[in-house]
Design an enzyme around this catalytic site. Structure first.
Site, PDB file in Angstrom:
ATOM      1  N   THR A 133       0.817  -1.217   0.000  1.00 34.83           N
ATOM      2  CA  THR A 133       0.000   0.000   0.000  1.00 34.83           C
ATOM      3  C   THR A 133       0.850   1.267   0.000  1.00 34.83           C
ATOM      4  O   THR A 133       1.988   1.259   0.489  1.00 34.83           O
ATOM      5  CB  THR A 133      -0.903  -0.015   1.250  1.00 34.83           C
ATOM      6  OG1 THR A 133      -1.573   1.231   1.363  1.00 34.83           O
ATOM      7  CG2 THR A 133      -0.101  -0.241   2.537  1.00 34.83           C
ATOM      8  N   ASP A 134       0.245   2.352  -0.469  1.00 35.27           N
ATOM      9  CA  ASP A 134       0.927   3.657  -0.399  1.00 35.27           C
ATOM     10  C   ASP A 134       1.042   4.161   1.039  1.00 35.27           C
ATOM     11  O   ASP A 134       1.800   5.094   1.315  1.00 35.27           O
ATOM     12  CB  ASP A 134       0.201   4.696  -1.270  1.00 35.27           C
ATOM     13  CG  ASP A 134      -1.263   4.925  -0.921  1.00 35.27           C
ATOM     14  OD1 ASP A 134      -1.762   4.330   0.061  1.00 35.27           O
ATOM     15  OD2 ASP A 134      -1.929   5.705  -1.636  1.00 35.27           O
ATOM     16  N   GLU A 135       0.281   3.559   1.967  1.00 30.41           N
ATOM     17  CA  GLU A 135       0.287   4.065   3.343  1.00 30.41           C
ATOM     18  C   GLU A 135       1.639   3.884   4.022  1.00 30.41           C
ATOM     19  O   GLU A 135       1.923   4.530   5.025  1.00 30.41           O
ATOM     20  CB  GLU A 135      -0.810   3.378   4.170  1.00 30.41           C
ATOM     21  CG  GLU A 135      -2.169   3.570   3.556  1.00 30.41           C
ATOM     22  CD  GLU A 135      -3.325   3.466   4.547  1.00 30.41           C
ATOM     23  OE1 GLU A 135      -3.082   3.371   5.754  1.00 30.41           O
ATOM     24  OE2 GLU A 135      -4.469   3.482   4.072  1.00 30.41           O
ATOM     25  N   TYR A 159      -2.117  -0.597  10.916  1.00 28.31           N
ATOM     26  CA  TYR A 159      -2.237  -1.259   9.605  1.00 28.31           C
ATOM     27  C   TYR A 159      -1.012  -0.953   8.748  1.00 28.31           C
ATOM     28  O   TYR A 159      -0.353  -1.859   8.214  1.00 28.31           O
ATOM     29  CB  TYR A 159      -3.524  -0.806   8.888  1.00 28.31           C
ATOM     30  CG  TYR A 159      -3.516  -1.110   7.409  1.00 28.31           C
ATOM     31  CD1 TYR A 159      -3.651  -2.420   6.945  1.00 28.31           C
ATOM     32  CD2 TYR A 159      -3.338  -0.101   6.456  1.00 28.31           C
ATOM     33  CE1 TYR A 159      -3.617  -2.709   5.577  1.00 28.31           C
ATOM     34  CE2 TYR A 159      -3.310  -0.374   5.095  1.00 28.31           C
ATOM     35  CZ  TYR A 159      -3.454  -1.682   4.662  1.00 28.31           C
ATOM     36  OH  TYR A 159      -3.414  -1.969   3.320  1.00 28.31           O
ATOM     37  N   LYS A 163       1.956  -3.482   7.263  1.00 33.45           N
ATOM     38  CA  LYS A 163       2.259  -3.661   5.832  1.00 33.45           C
ATOM     39  C   LYS A 163       3.728  -3.294   5.555  1.00 33.45           C
ATOM     40  O   LYS A 163       4.401  -3.959   4.759  1.00 33.45           O
ATOM     41  CB  LYS A 163       1.325  -2.797   4.968  1.00 33.45           C
ATOM     42  CG  LYS A 163      -0.138  -3.212   4.998  1.00 33.45           C
ATOM     43  CD  LYS A 163      -0.423  -4.590   4.413  1.00 33.45           C
ATOM     44  CE  LYS A 163      -0.221  -4.669   2.918  1.00 33.45           C
ATOM     45  NZ  LYS A 163      -0.673  -5.989   2.378  1.00 33.45           N
TER      46      LYS A 163
HETATM   47  P1  NAD Z   1      -9.978  -7.300   1.832  1.00 35.14           P
HETATM   48  O1  NAD Z   1     -10.016  -6.974   3.285  1.00 35.14           O
HETATM   49  O2  NAD Z   1     -11.159  -6.989   0.984  1.00 35.14           O
HETATM   50  O3  NAD Z   1      -9.658  -8.844   1.626  1.00 35.14           O
HETATM   51  C1  NAD Z   1      -8.695  -9.517   2.393  1.00 35.14           C
HETATM   52  C2  NAD Z   1      -8.799 -10.999   2.083  1.00 35.14           C
HETATM   53  O4  NAD Z   1      -7.799 -11.679   2.835  1.00 35.14           O
HETATM   54  C3  NAD Z   1     -10.146 -11.614   2.495  1.00 35.14           C
HETATM   55  O5  NAD Z   1     -10.589 -12.500   1.501  1.00 35.14           O
HETATM   56  C4  NAD Z   1      -9.822 -12.352   3.786  1.00 35.14           C
HETATM   57  O6  NAD Z   1     -10.674 -13.457   4.038  1.00 35.14           O
HETATM   58  C5  NAD Z   1      -8.393 -12.798   3.516  1.00 35.14           C
HETATM   59  N1  NAD Z   1      -7.639 -13.033   4.749  1.00 35.14           N
HETATM   60  C6  NAD Z   1      -7.582 -12.241   5.848  1.00 35.14           C
HETATM   61  N2  NAD Z   1      -6.807 -12.814   6.788  1.00 35.14           N
HETATM   62  C7  NAD Z   1      -6.331 -13.967   6.252  1.00 35.14           C
HETATM   63  C8  NAD Z   1      -5.465 -14.987   6.722  1.00 35.14           C
HETATM   64  N3  NAD Z   1      -4.924 -14.925   7.940  1.00 35.14           N
HETATM   65  N4  NAD Z   1      -5.199 -16.026   5.908  1.00 35.14           N
HETATM   66  C9  NAD Z   1      -5.750 -16.102   4.669  1.00 35.14           C
HETATM   67  N5  NAD Z   1      -6.592 -15.179   4.182  1.00 35.14           N
HETATM   68  C10 NAD Z   1      -6.874 -14.121   4.963  1.00 35.14           C
HETATM   69  O7  NAD Z   1      -8.668  -6.559   1.278  1.00 35.14           O
HETATM   70  P2  NAD Z   1      -8.434  -5.823  -0.114  1.00 35.14           P
HETATM   71  O8  NAD Z   1      -8.957  -4.449  -0.035  1.00 35.14           O
HETATM   72  O9  NAD Z   1      -8.872  -6.722  -1.213  1.00 35.14           O
HETATM   73  O10 NAD Z   1      -6.839  -5.726  -0.092  1.00 35.14           O
HETATM   74  C11 NAD Z   1      -6.054  -6.800  -0.596  1.00 35.14           C
HETATM   75  C12 NAD Z   1      -4.588  -6.463  -0.400  1.00 35.14           C
HETATM   76  O11 NAD Z   1      -4.279  -5.244  -1.066  1.00 35.14           O
HETATM   77  C13 NAD Z   1      -4.195  -6.248   1.062  1.00 35.14           C
HETATM   78  O12 NAD Z   1      -2.921  -6.798   1.251  1.00 35.14           O
HETATM   79  C14 NAD Z   1      -4.153  -4.731   1.213  1.00 35.14           C
HETATM   80  O13 NAD Z   1      -3.230  -4.358   2.216  1.00 35.14           O
HETATM   81  C15 NAD Z   1      -3.689  -4.325  -0.161  1.00 35.14           C
HETATM   82  N6  NAD Z   1      -4.127  -2.982  -0.592  1.00 35.14           N
HETATM   83  C16 NAD Z   1      -5.459  -2.653  -0.583  1.00 35.14           C
HETATM   84  C17 NAD Z   1      -5.852  -1.388  -1.058  1.00 35.14           C
HETATM   85  C18 NAD Z   1      -7.307  -0.979  -1.073  1.00 35.14           C
HETATM   86  O14 NAD Z   1      -7.602   0.181  -1.387  1.00 35.14           O
HETATM   87  N7  NAD Z   1      -8.259  -1.848  -0.789  1.00 35.14           N
HETATM   88  C19 NAD Z   1      -4.896  -0.490  -1.523  1.00 35.14           C
HETATM   89  C20 NAD Z   1      -3.548  -0.861  -1.479  1.00 35.14           C
HETATM   90  C21 NAD Z   1      -3.173  -2.116  -1.040  1.00 35.14           C
HETATM   91  O1  DAU Z   2      -4.213   4.000   0.512  1.00 34.15           O
HETATM   92  C1  DAU Z   2      -4.403   2.624   0.347  1.00 34.15           C
HETATM   93  C2  DAU Z   2      -5.254   2.120   1.478  1.00 34.15           C
HETATM   94  O2  DAU Z   2      -6.564   2.590   1.206  1.00 34.15           O
HETATM   95  C3  DAU Z   2      -5.252   0.612   1.624  1.00 34.15           C
HETATM   96  O3  DAU Z   2      -3.975   0.182   1.965  1.00 34.15           O
HETATM   97  C4  DAU Z   2      -6.241   0.173   2.713  1.00 34.15           C
HETATM   98  O4  DAU Z   2      -6.321  -1.235   2.752  1.00 34.15           O
HETATM   99  C5  DAU Z   2      -7.606   0.741   2.363  1.00 34.15           C
HETATM  100  O5  DAU Z   2      -8.514   0.450   3.405  1.00 34.15           O
HETATM  101  C6  DAU Z   2      -7.525   2.247   2.157  1.00 34.15           C
HETATM  102  O6  DAU Z   2      -7.241   2.932   3.426  1.00 34.15           O
HETATM  103  P1  DAU Z   2      -7.981   4.290   3.824  1.00 34.15           P
HETATM  104  O7  DAU Z   2      -7.909   4.454   5.274  1.00 34.15           O
HETATM  105  O8  DAU Z   2      -7.508   5.416   2.964  1.00 34.15           O
HETATM  106  O9  DAU Z   2      -9.479   3.896   3.314  1.00 34.15           O
HETATM  107  P2  DAU Z   2     -10.907   4.197   3.944  1.00 34.15           P
HETATM  108  O10 DAU Z   2     -11.919   3.849   2.902  1.00 34.15           O
HETATM  109  O11 DAU Z   2     -11.060   3.618   5.301  1.00 34.15           O
HETATM  110  O12 DAU Z   2     -10.886   5.783   4.112  1.00 34.15           O
HETATM  111  C7  DAU Z   2     -10.692   6.660   2.997  1.00 34.15           C
HETATM  112  C8  DAU Z   2     -10.673   8.080   3.544  1.00 34.15           C
HETATM  113  O13 DAU Z   2     -11.996   8.397   3.999  1.00 34.15           O
HETATM  114  C9  DAU Z   2      -9.773   8.264   4.740  1.00 34.15           C
HETATM  115  O14 DAU Z   2      -9.186   9.559   4.688  1.00 34.15           O
HETATM  116  C10 DAU Z   2     -10.710   8.155   5.940  1.00 34.15           C
HETATM  117  C11 DAU Z   2     -12.009   8.708   5.398  1.00 34.15           C
HETATM  118  N1  DAU Z   2     -13.237   8.116   5.955  1.00 34.15           N
HETATM  119  C12 DAU Z   2     -13.364   6.760   5.958  1.00 34.15           C
HETATM  120  C13 DAU Z   2     -14.485   6.153   6.480  1.00 34.15           C
HETATM  121  C14 DAU Z   2     -14.624   4.649   6.494  1.00 34.15           C
HETATM  122  C15 DAU Z   2     -14.236   8.913   6.432  1.00 34.15           C
HETATM  123  O15 DAU Z   2     -14.121  10.163   6.402  1.00 34.15           O
HETATM  124  N2  DAU Z   2     -15.359   8.330   6.946  1.00 34.15           N
HETATM  125  C16 DAU Z   2     -15.512   6.979   7.008  1.00 34.15           C
HETATM  126  O16 DAU Z   2     -16.566   6.504   7.525  1.00 34.15           O
END
Ligand code: NAD
Ligand code: DAU
Length: 355
Positions: A133-135, A159, A163
């Site tokens: 992630t970019d975080e 989180y 990562k």
């Molecule tokens: P998600 O939470 O939707 O899905 C996570 C998946 O992992 C689920 O299917 C869950 O059952 C499985 N899982 C959790 N714990 C596990 C374990 N111990 N063993 C096996 N499986 C397990 O997540 P996502 O949003 O699809 O993100 C996927 C990946 O991409 C993550 O590594 C996340 O850090 C990364 N990522 C997500 C975003 C985003 O915006 N969603 C952005 C950047 C990076």
């Molecule tokens: O940047 C990549 C990341 O993006 C991934 O690594 C994470 O897995 C993914 O969850 C996401 O993280 P964020 O914290 O940015 O996503 P989230 O959707 O939780 O929040 C997006 C922005 O919106 C953040 O600035 C927090 C804000 N927010 C979020 C929620 C859930 C609100 O203002 N209200 C809310 O209820």
């Protein structure tokens, strides 16, 4: 013949990726290792029913015996590692599981890949794509330039720290053992199958029910939004053409403050569902997320110039497609919103938002 071990393939990005992978490599064998936590949903993968080259293994990436067994049982050629706890707010409420899954789970997988490869009777070293992630780069100010892959790590939430630790393990396995690890750091994804705890699908759910949409702080924090299909395309290209040991940033070049994003989302939803009335009235400013990172922004010049990838779906088109998907899948939304989900919302937001 490819044997691809995908972890977390029943989650949001993982399930989108599996469909992209199947389109790209119809003959590949796919093993999906997923614990099916609250975020994992086998219903996301109904398109794989009857696919004899697809196997779902329900299990934990941190389960050493299970993971080792998968490497000895199948001639795995690629690993694409999504499995993680992914929600920042949950990491603030309960960080322990983030360390276990994201750090210990990644270590377990890297180590099993290394052990299998060390075995002379075992397969070639699998290409190991770790999805991050970019975080990990920390919070940017309004005038900071987008970060390159060379930027120092500065994670600030449990989180992001978990990562970052996983990324460092991936780098260490490349440098120390020459395991062919690739790492991608991606911005905020949105699109079909995203669990309704993240901003966009949560705001959509609340809007459909006429409930408050909580915006943290003043809604001025900035995120960079990437349509999930573009992300999956980038991952395939990194998997196939990326240089081992390297990191690639993947972003959407769509930086938007949260309040503006939610207004745009509600504007488009209102066009598609005029019966919902004035949706902006639902926007509710609530206390800020602790340690809330101000802004993320990625410099994506490397993946553009080296691999020829760029994001193709603009924010308006991506939001329209996302809204259309959720409107067509209200039954899916009903099924994923379990009692445990409602308890989480209550703990996170309280009755003022949950009702
Ligand atoms: P998600 O939470 O939707 O899905 C996570 C998946 O992992 C689920 O299917 C869950 O059952 C499985 N899982 C959790 N714990 C596990 C374990 N111990 N063993 C096996 N499986 C397990 O997540 P996502 O949003 O699809 O993100 C996927 C990946 O991409 C993550 O590594 C996340 O850090 C990364 N990522 C997500 C975003 C985003 O915006 N969603 C952005 C950047 C990076
Ligand atoms: O940047 C990549 C990341 O993006 C991934 O690594 C994470 O897995 C993914 O969850 C996401 O993280 P964020 O914290 O940015 O996503 P989230 O959707 O939780 O929040 C997006 C922005 O919106 C953040 O600035 C927090 C804000 N927010 C979020 C929620 C859930 C609100 O203002 N209200 C809310 O209820």
């Amino acid at each position: 013949m490819s044997w691809v071990l995908v972890t977390g393939g029943a989650g949001f990005i993982g399930s989108n990726f599996l469909y992209s992978l199947r389109r790209r490599q119809p003959g590949a064998h796919i093993i999906n290792l997923d614990l099916l936590t609250y975020a994992g949903n086998p219903e996301n993968l109904t398109g794989f029913q009857g696919d004899s080259r697809y196997i779902l293994v329900r299990g934990d990436v941190a389960d050493r015996e299970l993971v080792q067994d998968l490497f000895s049982r199948y001639p795995i050629t690629e690993v694409v590692h999504f499995a993680a706890e992914s929600h920042v707010d949950r990491s603030i409420l309960d960080p322990g599981v983030f360390v276990r899954t994201n750090v210990v789970g990644t270590f377990t997988l890297l180590e099993a890949a290394r052990q299998a490869w060390k075995n002379p009777a075992g397969p070639e070293a699998p290409r190991f794509l770790h999805v991050s992630t970019d975080e990990v780069y920390g919070s940017l100010g309004p005038l900071d330039p987008p970060v390159t892959e060379a930027a120092p790590y500065a994670p600030r939430s449990p989180y992001a720290a978990s990562k970052a630790s996983a990324d460092f393990l991936g780098r260490a396995y490349f440098h120390t053992y020459q395991l062919p690890v690739l790492i991608t750091n991606c911005s905020n994804n949105y699109g079909p199958y995203q669990f309704p705890e993240k901003l966009i699908p949560f705001a959509l759910c609340q809007a459909l029910e006429g409930k408050p949409i909580p915006i943290y702080g003043q809604g001025a924090n900035i995120r960079d939004w990437l349509f999930v299909e573009d992300h999956c395309q980038a991952l395939l290209q990194v998997l196939e053409q990326g240089r081992v040991g390297e990191t690639y940033n993947i972003g959407g070049r769509q930086e938007v403050p949260n309040l503006e994003l939610v207004r745009r989302l509600l504007g488009l939803l209102g066009e598609m569902r005029p019966d919902l009335g004035d949706l902006n009235r639902l926007i509710t400013l609530v206390p800020d997320r602790p340690g809330h990172d101000w802004r993320y922004a990625l410099n994506i010049g490397k993946i553009e110039s080296r691999l020829g990838w760029r994001p193709r779906v603009g924010l308006e088109e991506g939001l329209r497609r996302t809204i259309a998907w959720y409107l067509g899948h209200e039954d899916w939304l009903d099924r994923v919103r379990s009692q445990a989900y409602r308890s989480f919302l209550m703990q996170q937001y309280g009755t003022g938002v949950v009702g």
